[in-house]
Design a protein around this motif. Sequence first.
Motif, PDB file in Angstrom:
ATOM      1  N   PRO A  30      48.838  44.127  49.838  1.00 27.67           N
ATOM      2  CA  PRO A  30      47.493  43.777  49.080  1.00 27.67           C
ATOM      3  C   PRO A  30      46.344  44.844  49.525  1.00 27.67           C
ATOM      4  O   PRO A  30      46.204  45.074  50.419  1.00 27.67           O
ATOM      5  N   SER A  31      45.704  44.985  48.409  1.00 30.36           N
ATOM      6  CA  SER A  31      44.401  45.718  48.443  1.00 30.36           C
ATOM      7  C   SER A  31      43.366  44.903  47.888  1.00 30.36           C
ATOM      8  O   SER A  31      43.691  43.833  47.226  1.00 30.36           O
ATOM      9  N   ASP A  32      42.144  45.168  48.147  1.00 31.92           N
ATOM     10  CA  ASP A  32      41.093  44.371  47.600  1.00 31.92           C
ATOM     11  C   ASP A  32      41.029  44.532  46.099  1.00 31.92           C
ATOM     12  O   ASP A  32      40.751  43.254  45.446  1.00 31.92           O
ATOM     13  N   GLY A  33      41.611  45.672  45.506  1.00 35.45           N
ATOM     14  CA  GLY A  33      41.597  45.369  44.009  1.00 35.45           C
ATOM     15  C   GLY A  33      42.540  44.729  43.218  1.00 35.45           C
ATOM     16  O   GLY A  33      42.564  43.974  42.301  1.00 35.45           O
ATOM     17  N   GLN A  34      43.682  44.509  44.128  1.00 28.85           N
ATOM     18  CA  GLN A  34      45.007  43.758  43.731  1.00 28.85           C
ATOM     19  C   GLN A  34      44.493  42.261  43.899  1.00 28.85           C
ATOM     20  O   GLN A  34      44.788  41.503  42.934  1.00 28.85           O
ATOM     21  N   TYR A  37      41.869  41.414  41.161  1.00 32.74           N
ATOM     22  CA  TYR A  37      42.583  41.178  39.647  1.00 32.74           C
ATOM     23  C   TYR A  37      43.177  39.839  39.723  1.00 32.74           C
ATOM     24  O   TYR A  37      42.971  39.395  38.682  1.00 32.74           O
ATOM     25  N   ALA A  38      44.166  39.559  40.603  1.00 33.13           N
ATOM     26  CA  ALA A  38      44.834  38.315  40.735  1.00 33.13           C
ATOM     27  C   ALA A  38      43.886  36.858  40.485  1.00 33.13           C
ATOM     28  O   ALA A  38      44.113  35.973  39.889  1.00 33.13           O
ATOM     29  N   VAL A  39      42.787  37.099  41.398  1.00 31.38           N
ATOM     30  CA  VAL A  39      42.024  35.902  41.411  1.00 31.38           C
ATOM     31  C   VAL A  39      41.239  36.053  39.993  1.00 31.38           C
ATOM     32  O   VAL A  39      41.058  34.766  39.421  1.00 31.38           O
ATOM     33  N   GLY A  40      40.837  37.001  39.366  1.00 31.10           N
ATOM     34  CA  GLY A  40      40.189  37.124  38.114  1.00 31.10           C
ATOM     35  C   GLY A  40      41.059  36.463  37.085  1.00 31.10           C
ATOM     36  O   GLY A  40      40.872  35.698  36.047  1.00 31.10           O
ATOM     37  N   LEU A  41      42.585  36.890  37.381  1.00 35.15           N
ATOM     38  CA  LEU A  41      43.408  36.193  36.370  1.00 35.15           C
ATOM     39  C   LEU A  41      43.489  34.906  36.336  1.00 35.15           C
ATOM     40  O   LEU A  41      43.546  33.846  35.247  1.00 35.15           O
ATOM     41  N   LEU A  42      43.526  34.398  37.589  1.00 33.12           N
ATOM     42  CA  LEU A  42      43.821  32.960  37.822  1.00 33.12           C
ATOM     43  C   LEU A  42      42.517  32.157  37.629  1.00 33.12           C
ATOM     44  O   LEU A  42      42.634  30.967  37.230  1.00 33.12           O
ATOM     45  N   ASP A  43      41.413  32.650  37.646  1.00 31.26           N
ATOM     46  CA  ASP A  43      40.230  31.892  37.257  1.00 31.26           C
ATOM     47  C   ASP A  43      40.000  31.451  35.953  1.00 31.26           C
ATOM     48  O   ASP A  43      39.578  30.349  35.445  1.00 31.26           O
ATOM     49  N   GLY A  44      40.822  32.123  35.115  1.00 33.02           N
ATOM     50  CA  GLY A  44      40.786  31.746  33.615  1.00 33.02           C
ATOM     51  C   GLY A  44      42.143  30.802  33.306  1.00 33.02           C
ATOM     52  O   GLY A  44      42.378  30.651  32.164  1.00 33.02           O
ATOM     53  N   ALA A  45      42.828  30.447  34.443  1.00 33.61           N
ATOM     54  CA  ALA A  45      44.058  29.663  34.184  1.00 33.61           C
ATOM     55  C   ALA A  45      43.987  28.248  34.513  1.00 33.61           C
ATOM     56  O   ALA A  45      43.111  27.926  35.350  1.00 33.61           O
ATOM     57  N   SER A  66      45.169  31.311  53.435  1.00 33.88           N
ATOM     58  CA  SER A  66      43.938  30.990  53.128  1.00 33.88           C
ATOM     59  C   SER A  66      43.286  32.143  52.420  1.00 33.88           C
ATOM     60  O   SER A  66      43.701  33.246  52.421  1.00 33.88           O
ATOM     61  N   GLY A  67      42.089  31.945  51.884  1.00 36.02           N
ATOM     62  CA  GLY A  67      41.368  32.709  51.232  1.00 36.02           C
ATOM     63  C   GLY A  67      41.162  32.306  49.685  1.00 36.02           C
ATOM     64  O   GLY A  67      41.860  31.388  49.272  1.00 36.02           O
ATOM     65  N   GLU A  68      40.441  33.441  49.005  1.00 35.55           N
ATOM     66  CA  GLU A  68      40.188  32.729  47.576  1.00 35.55           C
ATOM     67  C   GLU A  68      41.671  32.832  46.762  1.00 35.55           C
ATOM     68  O   GLU A  68      41.601  31.967  45.933  1.00 35.55           O
ATOM     69  N   LEU A  69      42.260  33.865  46.854  1.00 28.69           N
ATOM     70  CA  LEU A  69      43.499  34.061  46.027  1.00 28.69           C
ATOM     71  C   LEU A  69      44.311  32.701  46.452  1.00 28.69           C
ATOM     72  O   LEU A  69      44.964  32.074  45.668  1.00 28.69           O
ATOM     73  N   ALA A  70      44.625  32.680  47.823  1.00 26.85           N
ATOM     74  CA  ALA A  70      45.451  31.457  48.310  1.00 26.85           C
ATOM     75  C   ALA A  70      44.649  29.909  47.573  1.00 26.85           C
ATOM     76  O   ALA A  70      45.357  29.114  47.205  1.00 26.85           O
ATOM     77  N   ASP A  71      43.486  29.882  47.679  1.00 28.08           N
ATOM     78  CA  ASP A  71      42.766  28.622  47.022  1.00 28.08           C
ATOM     79  C   ASP A  71      43.426  28.352  45.884  1.00 28.08           C
ATOM     80  O   ASP A  71      43.605  27.256  45.171  1.00 28.08           O
ATOM     81  N   ARG A  72      43.180  29.587  44.841  1.00 31.84           N
ATOM     82  CA  ARG A  72      43.879  29.454  43.448  1.00 31.84           C
ATOM     83  C   ARG A  72      45.182  29.112  43.391  1.00 31.84           C
ATOM     84  O   ARG A  72      45.604  28.267  42.487  1.00 31.84           O
ATOM     85  N   ASN A 163      44.620  46.955  27.520  1.00 32.05           N
ATOM     86  CA  ASN A 163      43.595  47.308  28.756  1.00 32.05           C
ATOM     87  C   ASN A 163      44.702  48.233  29.866  1.00 32.05           C
ATOM     88  O   ASN A 163      45.510  47.754  30.000  1.00 32.05           O
ATOM     89  N   VAL A 164      43.986  49.158  30.513  1.00 33.01           N
ATOM     90  CA  VAL A 164      44.101  49.601  31.711  1.00 33.01           C
ATOM     91  C   VAL A 164      43.161  49.273  32.675  1.00 33.01           C
ATOM     92  O   VAL A 164      41.965  49.759  32.486  1.00 33.01           O
ATOM     93  N   THR A 165      43.501  48.750  33.801  1.00 32.26           N
ATOM     94  CA  THR A 165      42.729  48.536  35.162  1.00 32.26           C
ATOM     95  C   THR A 165      43.028  49.207  36.248  1.00 32.26           C
ATOM     96  O   THR A 165      44.328  49.045  36.620  1.00 32.26           O
ATOM     97  N   ASP A 166      42.136  49.972  36.747  1.00 36.35           N
ATOM     98  CA  ASP A 166      42.443  51.036  37.911  1.00 36.35           C
ATOM     99  C   ASP A 166      42.095  50.005  39.258  1.00 36.35           C
ATOM    100  O   ASP A 166      40.977  49.384  39.202  1.00 36.35           O
ATOM    101  N   LEU A 167      43.085  49.835  39.960  1.00 38.78           N
ATOM    102  CA  LEU A 167      42.863  48.947  41.143  1.00 38.78           C
ATOM    103  C   LEU A 167      42.177  49.741  42.284  1.00 38.78           C
ATOM    104  O   LEU A 167      42.029  49.123  43.395  1.00 38.78           O
ATOM    105  N   GLY A 168      42.085  50.786  42.367  1.00 36.07           N
ATOM    106  CA  GLY A 168      41.426  51.591  43.319  1.00 36.07           C
ATOM    107  C   GLY A 168      42.461  51.937  44.393  1.00 36.07           C
ATOM    108  O   GLY A 168      41.969  52.637  45.413  1.00 36.07           O
TER     109      GLY A 168
END
Length: 180
Positions: A30-34, A37-45, A66-72, A163-168
């Motif tokens: 995992p990178s911060d960008g990945q 992106y995953a958290v943002g996608l799940l925020d709308g789910a 644990s963490g924001e992604l795991a919480d979602r 769309n194209v999203t650069d994950l850095g």
Amino acid sequence: MRKLIEYTHVSLDGRFDGDSFWAGQMKVVPSDGQIDYAVGLLDGADGMVLGRVTYEGFAASWPSRSGELADRFNTLPKYVASTTLTETTWNAEVLPGDAVEAVAALKESGEGALVKYGNGPFSRALIEAGLLDELHVSLSPFVAGSGESLLTGLGTTAMDLQNVTDLGNGAVVLTYALSR
């Protein structure tokens, strides 16, 4: 009507599974960008759709994270396509009857989005039934050289780049809508 979104990771040569894929993927994610992106996608789910194999893998690892992604991941309801599972854990339920028909009913039952993880026969069936609205492909900067290819066996299916999203980290997410 809910939108059905599939999110998957692939190597430059289109692989999404196998030892070579996972060895390369662990160098990129995992990178911060990945994660962002995953958290943002799940925020709308308001739910996740999983095949049995993906569900079993996720249920074995995500509840202890644990963490924001795991919480979602851990709080969203999960809908699992399986003809063999009789019991689930991790806030999940087995889709009743025909899984494709059950996903169609889920889409009709509300607003928001359902995010599907995993790839294989269930993904192909959802695309062939016209139920997948968007395909988010995280393209990772490595060649796996072997392993299963994304959407093997699917007939010609037109998609429009949205769309194209650069994950850095050398990876990009290509977002496609299925041409209707």
